[in-house]
Design a protein around this motif. Structure first.
Motif, PDB file in Angstrom:
ATOM      1  N   ALA A  41       0.832  -1.208   0.000  1.00  0.00           N
ATOM      2  CA  ALA A  41       0.000   0.000   0.000  1.00  0.00           C
ATOM      3  C   ALA A  41       0.864   1.253   0.000  1.00  0.00           C
ATOM      4  N   LEU A  42       1.921   1.271   0.811  1.00  0.00           N
ATOM      5  CA  LEU A  42       2.781   2.452   0.880  1.00  0.00           C
ATOM      6  C   LEU A  42       3.535   2.656  -0.425  1.00  0.00           C
ATOM      7  N   ALA A  43       3.999   1.570  -1.035  1.00  0.00           N
ATOM      8  CA  ALA A  43       4.722   1.687  -2.304  1.00  0.00           C
ATOM      9  C   ALA A  43       3.827   2.252  -3.402  1.00  0.00           C
ATOM     10  N   LEU A  44       2.601   1.781  -3.474  1.00  0.00           N
ATOM     11  CA  LEU A  44       1.666   2.307  -4.478  1.00  0.00           C
ATOM     12  C   LEU A  44       1.348   3.777  -4.210  1.00  0.00           C
ATOM     13  N   ALA A  45       1.191   4.134  -2.931  1.00  0.00           N
ATOM     14  CA  ALA A  45       0.921   5.531  -2.591  1.00  0.00           C
ATOM     15  C   ALA A  45       2.092   6.428  -2.977  1.00  0.00           C
ATOM     16  N   VAL A  46       3.308   5.952  -2.761  1.00  0.00           N
ATOM     17  CA  VAL A  46       4.498   6.728  -3.142  1.00  0.00           C
ATOM     18  C   VAL A  46       4.551   6.922  -4.651  1.00  0.00           C
ATOM     19  N   LEU A  47       4.261   5.870  -5.401  1.00  0.00           N
ATOM     20  CA  LEU A  47       4.290   5.967  -6.865  1.00  0.00           C
ATOM     21  C   LEU A  47       3.281   6.989  -7.387  1.00  0.00           C
ATOM     22  N   VAL A  48       2.175   7.143  -6.674  1.00  0.00           N
ATOM     23  CA  VAL A  48       1.152   8.112  -7.089  1.00  0.00           C
ATOM     24  C   VAL A  48       1.460   9.508  -6.565  1.00  0.00           C
ATOM     25  N   ALA A  49       1.739   9.610  -5.268  1.00  0.00           N
ATOM     26  CA  ALA A  49       1.759  10.915  -4.600  1.00  0.00           C
ATOM     27  C   ALA A  49       3.050  11.696  -4.816  1.00  0.00           C
ATOM     28  N   VAL A  50       4.191  11.029  -4.812  1.00  0.00           N
ATOM     29  CA  VAL A  50       5.456  11.773  -4.912  1.00  0.00           C
ATOM     30  C   VAL A  50       5.612  12.469  -6.264  1.00  0.00           C
ATOM     31  N   LEU A 110       1.460  13.394  -0.528  1.00  0.00           N
ATOM     32  CA  LEU A 110       1.248  14.423  -1.550  1.00  0.00           C
ATOM     33  C   LEU A 110       1.379  15.819  -0.961  1.00  0.00           C
ATOM     34  N   VAL A 111       0.704  16.068   0.168  1.00  0.00           N
ATOM     35  CA  VAL A 111       0.713  17.409   0.767  1.00  0.00           C
ATOM     36  C   VAL A 111       2.117  17.783   1.229  1.00  0.00           C
ATOM     37  N   ASN A 112       2.830  16.876   1.889  1.00  0.00           N
ATOM     38  CA  ASN A 112       4.161  17.191   2.394  1.00  0.00           C
ATOM     39  C   ASN A 112       5.175  17.347   1.270  1.00  0.00           C
ATOM     40  N   THR A 113       5.032  16.556   0.215  1.00  0.00           N
ATOM     41  CA  THR A 113       5.930  16.720  -0.934  1.00  0.00           C
ATOM     42  C   THR A 113       5.716  18.080  -1.587  1.00  0.00           C
ATOM     43  N   TYR A 114       4.464  18.439  -1.780  1.00  0.00           N
ATOM     44  CA  TYR A 114       4.138  19.738  -2.358  1.00  0.00           C
ATOM     45  C   TYR A 114       4.657  20.882  -1.484  1.00  0.00           C
ATOM     46  N   GLU A 115       4.367  20.808  -0.178  1.00  0.00           N
ATOM     47  CA  GLU A 115       4.792  21.876   0.724  1.00  0.00           C
ATOM     48  C   GLU A 115       6.311  21.969   0.797  1.00  0.00           C
ATOM     49  N   GLY A 116       6.980  20.824   0.747  1.00  0.00           N
ATOM     50  CA  GLY A 116       8.437  20.840   0.795  1.00  0.00           C
ATOM     51  C   GLY A 116       9.044  21.537  -0.408  1.00  0.00           C
ATOM     52  N   ILE A 117       8.523  21.241  -1.591  1.00  0.00           N
ATOM     53  CA  ILE A 117       9.051  21.869  -2.809  1.00  0.00           C
ATOM     54  C   ILE A 117       8.707  23.350  -2.859  1.00  0.00           C
ATOM     55  N   ARG A 118       7.465  23.696  -2.528  1.00  0.00           N
ATOM     56  CA  ARG A 118       7.051  25.098  -2.578  1.00  0.00           C
ATOM     57  C   ARG A 118       7.730  25.927  -1.495  1.00  0.00           C
ATOM     58  N   GLY A 119       8.187  25.280  -0.428  1.00  0.00           N
ATOM     59  CA  GLY A 119       8.800  26.006   0.677  1.00  0.00           C
ATOM     60  C   GLY A 119      10.263  26.347   0.478  1.00  0.00           C
ATOM     61  N   VAL A 120      10.869  25.858  -0.590  1.00  0.00           N
ATOM     62  CA  VAL A 120      12.269  26.193  -0.855  1.00  0.00           C
ATOM     63  C   VAL A 120      12.376  27.675  -1.197  1.00  0.00           C
ATOM     64  N   GLU A 121      13.374  28.342  -0.632  1.00  0.00           N
ATOM     65  CA  GLU A 121      13.526  29.774  -0.841  1.00  0.00           C
ATOM     66  C   GLU A 121      13.678  30.111  -2.316  1.00  0.00           C
ATOM     67  N   PRO A 122      13.014  31.178  -2.777  1.00  0.00           N
ATOM     68  CA  PRO A 122      13.150  31.597  -4.190  1.00  0.00           C
ATOM     69  C   PRO A 122      14.596  31.884  -4.571  1.00  0.00           C
TER      70      PRO A 122
END
Length: 240
Positions: A41-50, A110-122
């Motif tokens: 289940a976790l592997a499938l979620a990673v393949l979709v969400a990341v 999904l949410v943490n991956t998105y927030e992590g990328i968007r949170g990188v300083e410009p």
């Protein structure tokens, strides 16, 4: 203290019974089943969400998907979804269990991956582009390493939720550690209920520790120091 005595008695009875350590219903077999369900289940979620989280975070397009996923994480009744898929797909395969677990695991990743990328300083993005890196190179070489702590946090949260919720696999007649709890309640075998519950909690704690270790090994020391520097200092009350 009678409850503690009873608890310890049931625990000793469960783990001291040689029958619980061998055969298809033994602890090693049930633990392996639980691990297989959770890992799939976790592997499938990673393949979709990341990939989706990386793409949305990098481009800024499709942010509605993240909002929907965040709300889904709060509102999804896993047991209800499980029953629905059992009714639709039957119990002849593991998918009525795996699909609800994947739906449960996707939103935090999904949410943490998105927030992590968007949170990188410009400034870091601009510097990377100024060095001649292209979009995919900026994402892979700059944004992902900096966002890795948040990405791993999402994976850890999802993994713990999946390990705990895989217990519901027993409702469909499948294996896993949940069999001890479900079957124990059905037969009033409280030693099985207590032993199974302790195993599930212990498994979740091991997963927690494993992801903490992975983060220490994979996250750059510079990124770790940066996170500590960014943490706001604790407020101090003015003495009167």
């Amino acid at each position: 203290m009678s409850w503690l005595t009873s608890f310890l008695g049931w625990l000793g009875e469960f783990f001291g019974d040689p029958a619980n350590w061998s055969g298809p219903g033994g602890i090693p077999a049930r633990l392996t089943e639980h691990l297989e369900f959770s890992a799939l289940a976790l592997a499938l979620a990673v393949l979709v969400a990341v990939p989706v989280g990386l793409a949305i975070g990098h481009t800024g397009r499709g942010q509605l998907v993240v909002v929907v996923a965040a709300n889904l994480a709060r509102a999804l009744p896993t047991l209800g979804v499980l029953v629905l898929f059992v009714l639709l797909l039957g119990t002849s395969s593991i998918w009525p269990v795996i699909i609800p677990l994947v739906l449960l695991a996707v939103p935090p990743i999904l949410v943490n991956t998105y927030e992590g990328i968007r949170g990188v300083e410009p400034e870091l993005r601009d510097a990377a582009y100024g060095m001649g890196l292209r979009g995919g190179q900026v994402l892979g070489q700059v944004l992902v390493p900096v966002a890795l702590p948040l990405i791993l946090l999402g994976l850890r949260l999802s993994a713990i939720q999946v390990v705990a919720t895989t217990t519901v696999a027993a409702y469909t007649g499948l294996g896993g550690l949940g069999r001890y709890v479900i079957d124990g309640f059905a037969t009033k075998d409280y030693s099985s209920v207590v032993g199974g519950s302790v195993l599930i909690v212990a498994f979740a704690l091991v997963v927690q520790a494993a992801f903490t270790l992975v983060q220490r090994v994979t996250v750059s020391p510079g990124v770790s120091r940066r996170l500590k520097v960014r943490q706001p200092p604790a407020r101090k009350e003015n003495s009167r």
